[in-house]
Write an enzyme that holds these catalytic residues in place. Sequence first.
Site, mmCIF file in Angstrom:
data_model
loop_
_atom_site.group_PDB
_atom_site.id
_atom_site.type_symbol
_atom_site.label_atom_id
_atom_site.label_comp_id
_atom_site.label_asym_id
_atom_site.label_seq_id
_atom_site.Cartn_x
_atom_site.Cartn_y
_atom_site.Cartn_z
ATOM 1 N N ASP A 13 0.822 -1.227 0.000
ATOM 2 C CA ASP A 13 0.000 0.000 0.000
ATOM 3 C C ASP A 13 0.848 1.267 0.000
ATOM 4 O O ASP A 13 0.423 2.300 0.503
ATOM 5 C CB ASP A 13 -0.950 0.050 1.213
ATOM 6 C CG ASP A 13 -1.730 -1.226 1.381
ATOM 7 O OD1 ASP A 13 -2.257 -1.712 0.367
ATOM 8 O OD2 ASP A 13 -1.794 -1.745 2.504
ATOM 9 N N LYS A 16 2.193 2.279 -4.904
ATOM 10 C CA LYS A 16 2.871 1.771 -6.108
ATOM 11 C C LYS A 16 2.058 2.066 -7.359
ATOM 12 O O LYS A 16 2.609 2.367 -8.409
ATOM 13 C CB LYS A 16 3.084 0.254 -6.011
ATOM 14 C CG LYS A 16 4.048 -0.159 -4.938
ATOM 15 C CD LYS A 16 4.156 -1.668 -4.846
ATOM 16 C CE LYS A 16 2.886 -2.367 -4.381
ATOM 17 N NZ LYS A 16 2.455 -2.054 -3.008
ATOM 18 N N GLY A 40 -3.868 -4.356 -4.771
ATOM 19 C CA GLY A 40 -4.937 -3.426 -5.125
ATOM 20 C C GLY A 40 -4.331 -2.063 -5.315
ATOM 21 O O GLY A 40 -3.774 -1.499 -4.384
ATOM 22 N N HIS A 41 -4.365 -1.576 -6.531
ATOM 23 C CA HIS A 41 -3.803 -0.259 -6.785
ATOM 24 C C HIS A 41 -4.930 0.722 -7.033
ATOM 25 O O HIS A 41 -5.814 0.466 -7.844
ATOM 26 C CB HIS A 41 -2.929 -0.280 -8.041
ATOM 27 C CG HIS A 41 -1.693 -1.094 -7.879
ATOM 28 N ND1 HIS A 41 -0.977 -1.136 -6.718
ATOM 29 C CD2 HIS A 41 -1.034 -1.884 -8.748
ATOM 30 C CE1 HIS A 41 0.066 -1.925 -6.878
ATOM 31 N NE2 HIS A 41 0.046 -2.395 -8.096
ATOM 32 N N GLN A 224 2.303 -6.037 -3.443
ATOM 33 C CA GLN A 224 2.527 -6.114 -1.976
ATOM 34 C C GLN A 224 3.778 -5.313 -1.613
ATOM 35 O O GLN A 224 4.064 -4.310 -2.245
ATOM 36 C CB GLN A 224 2.627 -7.573 -1.500
ATOM 37 C CG GLN A 224 1.309 -8.307 -1.524
ATOM 38 C CD GLN A 224 1.029 -8.984 -2.854
ATOM 39 O OE1 GLN A 224 1.919 -9.514 -3.463
ATOM 40 N NE2 GLN A 224 -0.199 -8.974 -3.297
HETATM 41 P P1 GDP Z 1 -0.611 0.562 -3.755
HETATM 42 O O1 GDP Z 1 -1.267 -0.755 -3.613
HETATM 43 O O2 GDP Z 1 0.816 0.513 -3.319
HETATM 44 O O3 GDP Z 1 -0.797 1.181 -5.093
HETATM 45 O O4 GDP Z 1 -1.304 1.542 -2.734
HETATM 46 P P2 GDP Z 1 -2.870 1.826 -2.563
HETATM 47 O O5 GDP Z 1 -3.497 2.079 -3.864
HETATM 48 O O6 GDP Z 1 -3.470 0.820 -1.683
HETATM 49 O O7 GDP Z 1 -2.808 3.148 -1.685
HETATM 50 C C1 GDP Z 1 -2.335 4.296 -2.150
HETATM 51 C C2 GDP Z 1 -3.406 5.331 -1.922
HETATM 52 O O8 GDP Z 1 -2.804 6.558 -1.690
HETATM 53 C C3 GDP Z 1 -4.298 5.551 -3.133
HETATM 54 O O9 GDP Z 1 -5.577 5.893 -2.697
HETATM 55 C C4 GDP Z 1 -3.642 6.712 -3.850
HETATM 56 O O10 GDP Z 1 -4.542 7.458 -4.634
HETATM 57 C C5 GDP Z 1 -3.152 7.497 -2.700
HETATM 58 N N1 GDP Z 1 -1.917 8.236 -2.923
HETATM 59 C C6 GDP Z 1 -0.823 7.866 -3.644
HETATM 60 N N2 GDP Z 1 0.133 8.803 -3.556
HETATM 61 C C7 GDP Z 1 -0.362 9.781 -2.745
HETATM 62 C C8 GDP Z 1 0.173 10.989 -2.237
HETATM 63 O O11 GDP Z 1 1.306 11.372 -2.507
HETATM 64 N N3 GDP Z 1 -0.629 11.723 -1.395
HETATM 65 C C9 GDP Z 1 -1.891 11.337 -1.054
HETATM 66 N N4 GDP Z 1 -2.596 12.112 -0.241
HETATM 67 N N5 GDP Z 1 -2.421 10.190 -1.522
HETATM 68 C C10 GDP Z 1 -1.663 9.421 -2.337
#
Ligand code: GDP
Length: 439
Positions: A13, A16, A40-41, A224
């Site tokens: 999370d 990515k 889940g992105h 992950q």
């Molecule tokens: P992933 O699985 O690593 O892609 O992460 P997730 O999608 O679960 O969580 C990332 C969340 O943070 C998403 O809702 C993104 O839109 C949000 N996000 C990503 N980068 C940033 C950031 O720099 N600032 C903020 N406030 N939200 C972010």
Amino acid sequence: MPSVLVVGAQWGDEGKGKIVDIYAGRADAVVRFQGGNNAGHTLVVGGEKIVLHLIPSGILHGAAVCCIGNGVVVDPEVLLAEIQGLRDRGRWPSDDCLLVSESAHVILPCHRALDQAREARAGDRKIGTTGRGIGPCYEDKAARRGIRVGDLLHPGTLAAQVASLLDEKNALLRHLGAEPFDPAEITDGLLAAGERLRPYVADVAGRVHAWLAAGRNVLFEGAQGTLLDLDHGTYPFVTSSNTVAGAACPGVGVAPSDLEAVVGITKAYVTRVGEGPFPTELHDDTGRRLAERGAEFGATTGRPRRCGWLDLVALRTACRVNGCTGLAVTKLDVLQGLPEIRVATAYRLDGATVDRVPARAEDLARCEPVYETLPGWDEDISAVRDLADLPAAARGFLDRVAGATGCPVVLASVGPGREETIEVAAPFGRRRSGPRQDG
Ligand code: GDP
């Protein structure tokens, strides 16, 4: 620099999806190499929120071919639903934009049922899996009785494979108090899914080799996070595959020397979903504030995430294991308004100072973080696009992260949107590609 690998440097999370989405705009191919739809992105493109679990986020650019490597486990129902979902939203570029390795293993309904039945029985010893059958599918892969994507195209042999697999699985399911499955029904479902997936099934390794040989930009997308790696994470509270950068080699069929840059993604703080030790976890108002400002709820499960201060011990370990050549720091904006920011620079364990994550989860659970306190900032940084325009305290924070890990910060993210990004160094060199069909 034709190949870049993006890997989560924490417990997943890390954001990515956003970083892959940015880099994918310059890639000819985006390749996933492990995990399944437990990833889940969440992407925010033009104000529209899109969640992807299996298809690489590069699909939203349309220009890159998205590949699901052999190291991924594929739930055909989920993959087909994701394709349909993108079609319905007018976000499906074309059928030649997705390739699925014929050697990727298939998640069956019995894998999902087994995952859920085991977690339900484990009580407080549960791992906190997503219940999507990923672990049981990898078990069958290792036991050499798994069913692969290519098998779904062979009606002559599939029925026997399914019958043999279910013979054992059904006994196990009955033992756990769950319903058994009918082999004929499962086989029919798999054959139907195979027909719909046929246009995408391919020799992904061969295609990736050709792209790399032609100097095309290939982006490898990890799912992950490093601390959830089956070998290097906080076992047993880990995922069922290797998540580290090196897993791209067996997970796609490339060589270590093919991986030219490894970008580790880290939040400016830490979150963790599910069970397991988390030394810098906050149970106070600061933790709740991070969760609220960072909207920390799982994209796959909706579960609230545990939040804590940035753990530089864990990050340093992750950089080492992955061979990170750069770090992307996400959610820097979430720290805004905190009077001070803490980072853990070491742990104390049984009176000794520890500077890397211990192998045993039990030991990590007993580690007390040693904090360094950094100044906070009040300014809204979401409109900043240049490192020099960040408040001095925010720049100081990034410098501390780079200093503690020995890894330069190549990108800082200051909001969820694609454009809310400070890019310090570009991951790919100049695009050297021709039309992708030539690959
Ligand atoms: P992933 O699985 O690593 O892609 O992460 P997730 O999608 O679960 O969580 C990332 C969340 O943070 C998403 O809702 C993104 O839109 C949000 N996000 C990503 N980068 C940033 C950031 O720099 N600032 C903020 N406030 N939200 C972010």
